[in-house]
Design a protein around this motif. Structure first.
Motif, PDB file in Angstrom:
ATOM      1  N   ASP A 178     -23.190  -6.144  -2.170  1.00  0.00           N
ATOM      2  CA  ASP A 178     -22.727  -5.186  -1.172  1.00  0.00           C
ATOM      3  C   ASP A 178     -21.271  -4.811  -1.439  1.00  0.00           C
ATOM      4  OD1 ASP A 178     -25.176  -5.368   0.038  1.00  0.00           O
ATOM      5  OD2 ASP A 178     -24.476  -6.472   1.793  1.00  0.00           O
ATOM      6  N   TYR A 179     -20.934  -3.558  -1.128  1.00  0.00           N
ATOM      7  CA  TYR A 179     -19.568  -3.078  -1.278  1.00  0.00           C
ATOM      8  C   TYR A 179     -19.094  -2.588   0.082  1.00  0.00           C
ATOM      9  CZ  TYR A 179     -15.463  -0.562  -2.799  1.00  0.00           C
ATOM     10  OH  TYR A 179     -14.167  -0.130  -2.937  1.00  0.00           O
ATOM     11  N   LYS A 180     -17.993  -3.131   0.575  1.00  0.00           N
ATOM     12  CA  LYS A 180     -17.460  -2.777   1.888  1.00  0.00           C
ATOM     13  C   LYS A 180     -16.280  -1.820   1.748  1.00  0.00           C
ATOM     14  CE  LYS A 180     -18.710  -7.134   4.068  1.00  0.00           C
ATOM     15  NZ  LYS A 180     -18.251  -8.291   4.830  1.00  0.00           N
ATOM     16  N   VAL A 181     -16.291  -0.792   2.588  1.00  0.00           N
ATOM     17  CA  VAL A 181     -15.152   0.122   2.676  1.00  0.00           C
ATOM     18  C   VAL A 181     -14.593  -0.031   4.084  1.00  0.00           C
ATOM     19  CG1 VAL A 181     -14.340   2.494   2.508  1.00  0.00           C
ATOM     20  CG2 VAL A 181     -16.236   1.727   1.062  1.00  0.00           C
ATOM     21  N   GLU A 182     -13.399  -0.545   4.177  1.00  0.00           N
ATOM     22  CA  GLU A 182     -12.791  -0.812   5.477  1.00  0.00           C
ATOM     23  C   GLU A 182     -12.609   0.468   6.284  1.00  0.00           C
ATOM     24  OE1 GLU A 182     -12.424  -3.838   6.698  1.00  0.00           O
ATOM     25  OE2 GLU A 182     -13.133  -4.668   4.808  1.00  0.00           O
ATOM     26  N   ALA A 183     -12.790   0.342   7.581  1.00  0.00           N
ATOM     27  CA  ALA A 183     -12.622   1.472   8.504  1.00  0.00           C
ATOM     28  C   ALA A 183     -11.138   1.611   8.828  1.00  0.00           C
ATOM     29  CB  ALA A 183     -13.434   1.229   9.773  1.00  0.00           C
ATOM     30  N   GLU A 184     -10.542   2.715   8.386  1.00  0.00           N
ATOM     31  CA  GLU A 184      -9.131   2.994   8.648  1.00  0.00           C
ATOM     32  C   GLU A 184      -8.991   4.431   9.110  1.00  0.00           C
ATOM     33  OE1 GLU A 184      -6.548   2.021   5.410  1.00  0.00           O
ATOM     34  OE2 GLU A 184      -7.543   0.106   5.041  1.00  0.00           O
ATOM     35  N   THR A 185      -8.277   4.634  10.187  1.00  0.00           N
ATOM     36  CA  THR A 185      -8.057   5.980  10.710  1.00  0.00           C
ATOM     37  C   THR A 185      -7.558   6.900   9.606  1.00  0.00           C
ATOM     38  OG1 THR A 185      -7.571   5.114  12.918  1.00  0.00           O
ATOM     39  CG2 THR A 185      -6.790   7.333  12.426  1.00  0.00           C
ATOM     40  N   GLY A 186      -8.196   8.077   9.480  1.00  0.00           N
ATOM     41  CA  GLY A 186      -7.800   9.054   8.469  1.00  0.00           C
ATOM     42  C   GLY A 186      -8.506   8.913   7.144  1.00  0.00           C
TER      43      GLY A 186
END
Length: 182
Positions: free
Chosen positions: A132-140
């Motif tokens: 699995d590859y995670k992409v962090e949730a960041e505003t913008g």
């Protein structure tokens, strides 16, 4: 603007662009904080969600959708392709422990997620695969990815996770030409 190049086993690129969130206006913020859940958790998104063609409900996302299409059309992998159109776009507002079930967006060619507002400990977007590859949730943060990539969102932590998400088709592949960017 910072562009990430994640190493995901895929034949097509995942594009991650961190913006300064200049496209999120006061009107977008107010809309996202107050819309009614029209999908009632009948989709993969198990959080508050608008219908699939947000531009029919409100014009506040027009500039953002235009900017997303511009970025797709200008990407080096798109240069030899015809024009693209957004065929679906929706807003999802996640509260504590809300999820999105694993899914993909076929028959679209591309999908996108734009993080409108992330506070506290929002859940990342997870692309499923051998690893699995995670992409962090960041505003913008804007993520553009092949629609065939299976993905999910695990239980959201404390705080907000507001996203504009959607699907993109090559214009010549859409007979009806309905969508944003005709």
């Amino acid at each position: 603007m910072k562009i990430h190049k994640p190493q995901i086993p895929c034949t097509l690129p995942v594009v991650i662009i961190d913006t300064d969130n200049e496209l999120v206006t006061k009107e977008i913020f107010e809309y996202c904080g107050s819309f009614k859940d029209t999908m009632e958790k009948r989709t993969n998104v198990q959080a508050d969600m608008t219908n699939f063609d947000i531009w029919r409900d409100t014009p506040v996302f027009d500039k953002m959708l235009t900017k997303i299409l511009k970025l797709v059309n200008e990407h080096r992998y798109s240069l030899e392709m015809q024009e693209w159109i957004v065929t679906n776009a929706w807003v999802a507002r996640y509260g504590k422990d809300e999820i999105t079930k694993p899914h993909e967006h076929v028959p679209a060619q591309l999908s996108f997620i734009y993080y409108l507002n992330c506070t506290g400990n929002p859940s990342p977007l997870i692309f499923e695969g051998e690893q699995d590859y995670k992409v962090e949730a960041e505003t913008g943060r804007l993520i553009i990815f092949p629609a065939c990539m299976r993905h999910r969102v695990d239980a959201n932590g404390d705080g907000d996770r507001w996203v504009l998400a959607g699907n993109i088709h090559m214009k010549q592949m859409r007979i009806d030409e309905k969508g944003w960017g005709r």
